[in-house]
Scaffold this active site. Structure first.
Site, short mmCIF file in Angstrom:
data_model
loop_
_atom_site.label_atom_id
_atom_site.label_comp_id
_atom_site.label_asym_id
_atom_site.label_seq_id
_atom_site.Cartn_x
_atom_site.Cartn_y
_atom_site.Cartn_z
N GLY A 16 19.97 -18.82 52.43
CA GLY A 16 20.03 -19.85 51.38
C GLY A 16 20.98 -20.97 51.77
N GLY A 17 21.06 -21.26 53.07
CA GLY A 17 22.04 -22.23 53.56
C GLY A 17 21.63 -23.69 53.43
N THR A 66 20.92 -25.27 50.53
CA THR A 66 21.31 -25.87 49.24
C THR A 66 22.57 -25.19 48.69
OG1 THR A 66 19.88 -24.30 48.08
CG2 THR A 66 18.94 -26.48 48.54
N GLY A 67 23.14 -25.83 47.69
CA GLY A 67 24.21 -25.23 46.87
C GLY A 67 25.39 -24.69 47.65
N ASP A 125 10.95 -16.03 53.38
CA ASP A 125 11.15 -15.48 52.05
C ASP A 125 11.77 -14.10 52.23
OD1 ASP A 125 10.99 -14.30 49.52
OD2 ASP A 125 9.12 -15.33 49.02
N SER A 127 9.05 -9.06 32.49
CA SER A 127 7.95 -8.27 33.06
C SER A 127 8.45 -7.57 34.33
CB SER A 127 6.79 -9.19 33.41
OG SER A 127 7.14 -10.01 34.51
N TYR A 135 30.19 -10.01 37.29
CA TYR A 135 29.43 -9.08 36.44
C TYR A 135 28.90 -7.89 37.23
CZ TYR A 135 25.40 -12.37 37.28
OH TYR A 135 24.44 -13.19 37.80
N LYS A 189 23.78 -7.51 42.04
CA LYS A 189 25.11 -7.81 42.57
C LYS A 189 25.96 -6.55 42.66
CE LYS A 189 24.69 -12.35 43.00
NZ LYS A 189 24.68 -12.99 44.32
N PRO A 221 32.42 -15.36 43.09
CA PRO A 221 32.68 -16.69 42.52
C PRO A 221 32.49 -16.71 41.01
CG PRO A 221 30.80 -16.71 44.07
CD PRO A 221 31.09 -15.30 43.70
C1 HXC Z 1 11.40 -14.82 32.02
C2 HXC Z 1 10.59 -15.42 34.11
C3 HXC Z 1 11.43 -16.58 34.13
C4 HXC Z 1 12.25 -16.80 32.98
C5 HXC Z 1 10.30 -16.51 35.99
N1 HXC Z 1 9.93 -15.44 35.27
N2 HXC Z 1 11.21 -17.23 35.31
N3 HXC Z 1 10.58 -14.56 33.08
N4 HXC Z 1 12.22 -15.90 31.97
N5 HXC Z 1 13.09 -17.86 32.93
C6 HXC Z 1 8.96 -14.43 35.65
C7 HXC Z 1 7.58 -15.04 35.83
O1 HXC Z 1 6.91 -15.17 34.57
C8 HXC Z 1 6.90 -14.01 36.72
O2 HXC Z 1 6.48 -12.87 36.01
C9 HXC Z 1 8.05 -13.56 37.60
O3 HXC Z 1 9.27 -13.88 36.93
C10 HXC Z 1 8.07 -14.26 38.93
O4 HXC Z 1 8.11 -15.67 38.68
P1 HXC Z 1 7.56 -16.73 39.72
O5 HXC Z 1 7.88 -18.08 39.22
O6 HXC Z 1 6.15 -16.41 40.04
O7 HXC Z 1 8.41 -16.34 41.00
P2 HXC Z 1 9.00 -17.22 42.09
O8 HXC Z 1 8.24 -18.49 42.27
O9 HXC Z 1 9.11 -16.34 43.27
O10 HXC Z 1 10.44 -17.61 41.56
C11 HXC Z 1 11.49 -16.69 41.58
C12 HXC Z 1 12.54 -17.14 40.61
C13 HXC Z 1 13.03 -18.56 40.95
C14 HXC Z 1 13.68 -16.13 40.60
C15 HXC Z 1 11.87 -17.09 39.29
O11 HXC Z 1 13.93 -19.01 39.95
C16 HXC Z 1 13.69 -18.66 42.26
O12 HXC Z 1 13.07 -18.63 43.30
N6 HXC Z 1 15.05 -18.81 42.29
C17 HXC Z 1 15.81 -18.87 43.54
C18 HXC Z 1 17.07 -19.69 43.40
C19 HXC Z 1 17.95 -19.20 42.28
O13 HXC Z 1 17.51 -18.47 41.40
N7 HXC Z 1 19.23 -19.64 42.30
C20 HXC Z 1 20.17 -19.22 41.30
C21 HXC Z 1 21.05 -18.16 41.84
S1 HXC Z 1 22.53 -18.29 40.97
P3 HXC Z 1 4.96 -12.70 35.48
O14 HXC Z 1 4.93 -11.31 34.90
O15 HXC Z 1 4.76 -13.77 34.45
O16 HXC Z 1 4.08 -12.87 36.69
C22 HXC Z 1 23.26 -16.84 40.86
C23 HXC Z 1 24.68 -16.90 40.41
C24 HXC Z 1 24.98 -16.04 39.25
O17 HXC Z 1 22.70 -15.83 41.11
C25 HXC Z 1 26.46 -16.06 38.87
C26 HXC Z 1 26.86 -17.12 37.87
C27 HXC Z 1 28.26 -16.97 37.37
#
Ligand code: HXC
Length: 288
Positions: A28-29, A31-32, A79, A119, A161, A176, A202
């Site tokens: 994940g290098g 972005t962010g 991926d 889901s 968490y 985590k 963090p």
């Molecule tokens: C409920 C959700 C949802 C939401 C997706 N889904 N978003 N369900 N609420 N907000 C469901 C979808 O409906 C689907 O299920 C399944 O998750 C997969 O979604 P897709 O969009 O098809 O998957 P994909 O395109 O692979 O996306 C994955 C992702 C996406 C996790 C949803 O956000 C992503 O790629 N994120 C990567 C970057 C990221 O998340 N960065 C933040 C990390 S920060 P169904 O059943 O409908 O098919 C972090 C720090 C935390 O971790 C600490 C903070 C203090």
């Protein structure tokens, strides 16, 4: 936010050659926080490889970071949920006999949701990236370093968490916690054979990717960013400096440990008598 704009008083303190000769793969290098770490590692003399899902994002990041080093930033589109592709990535990265000596498990997936609405595909999307993806990388990295009898370092990005849990991000909390356990377990198993494990926890470091998914309303962002003992969000440069120190030779005796960098966020309000901060002078006089 950058170190110039942050009201933190932060400044870089590591020597310019702190990571000279090192070869570091940051998942994940592009972005962010991953990008912030990659930039700092380059500035400290390391060669850097970045991986992520989107090749155009990686290419742009590599081009923009190109000025920071005489060595080009290598990019690997992958991926992390796909174990076969992760294995292929490491096969390529190690092909010239000079693979990475350091792995940064930074890539993660997360979104906020009420747990009863998730889901099984939603659970998989988060666990498969944040936990299993990091496991695949660590395994592919570790077995090659062990086979070569070469030392290595693995830094994983956790969050607090992992200890105390959190509502609305339950799959991420589980992932985590697993990553923290991986850090401590493999430190014991591979540590004596030269692979050092460390982790970072963090707090609120605003990045586009995380905030888009985790902060539904601006006023909640402010609360999230200031709800700690410093009253401000973290600056990615602060996290990058700590990450660089933890993977450097200066930290060779830090092993299996997770360092929290959250402005005291998890401690805020925990102290049994913390509510007495509301007392005024008259109250204190009466108490005495
Ligand atoms: C409920 C959700 C949802 C939401 C997706 N889904 N978003 N369900 N609420 N907000 C469901 C979808 O409906 C689907 O299920 C399944 O998750 C997969 O979604 P897709 O969009 O098809 O998957 P994909 O395109 O692979 O996306 C994955 C992702 C996406 C996790 C949803 O956000 C992503 O790629 N994120 C990567 C970057 C990221 O998340 N960065 C933040 C990390 S920060 P169904 O059943 O409908 O098919 C972090 C720090 C935390 O971790 C600490 C903070 C203090």
């Amino acid at each position: 936010m950058s170190s110039e704009t942050a009201p933190s008083g932060f400044r870089q303190v590591l020597r310019d050659d702190a990571l000279a000769g090192r070869r570091i793969l940051v998942t994940g290098g592009g972005t962010g926080l991953g990008r912030a770490m990659a930039e700092r590692f380059l500035g400290l003399g390391a060669r850097v490889m970045i991986c992520g899902r989107r090749s155009e994002v990686l290419e742009r990041a590599a081009a923009e970071m190109g000025t920071l080093s005489t060595h080009p930033v290598e990019t690997f589109p992958v991926d992390l949920r796909d174990a076969g592709r992760v294995e292929a990535l490491f096969e390529t990265a190690f092909a010239d006999g000079e693979g990475p000596d350091t792995l940064i498990n930074n890539a993660a997936a997360n979104f906020v949701a009420r747990s009863e609405t998730l889901s099984h595909r939603a659970l998989d999307a988060i666990i498969d990236t944040s936990l299993k993806g990091a496991l695949y990388c660590t395994s592919a990295f570790g077995k090659r370093r062990l086979a070569a009898q070469a030392p290595g370092t693995v830094l994983s990005i956790i969050t607090s968490y992992a200890w105390h849990g959190s509502p609305y991000v339950v799959p991420s909390a589980i992932a985590k916690a697993g990553l923290l356990t991986m850090t401590r377990s493999l430190a014991q198993e591979w540590g004596p054979r030269g692979i050092r494990f460390v982790a970072l926890s963090p707090g609120a470091f605003p990045t586009k990717g995380a905030w888009e998914r985790l902060v539904p309303r601006p006023e909640l962002a402010r609360r999230h960013e200031t709800g700690n003992l410093t009253g401000r969000p973290g600056d990615p440069a602060e996290l990058a400096e700590l990450a660089a120190f933890l993977i450097s030779d200066a930290a060779a005796y830090i092993h299996g440990e997770c360092v929290t960098i959250d402005g005291g966020r998890w401690l805020k309000g925990v102290g049994t008598f913390g509510h007495l901060g509301a007392l005024d002078e008259e109250d204190w006089t009466a108490m005495r």
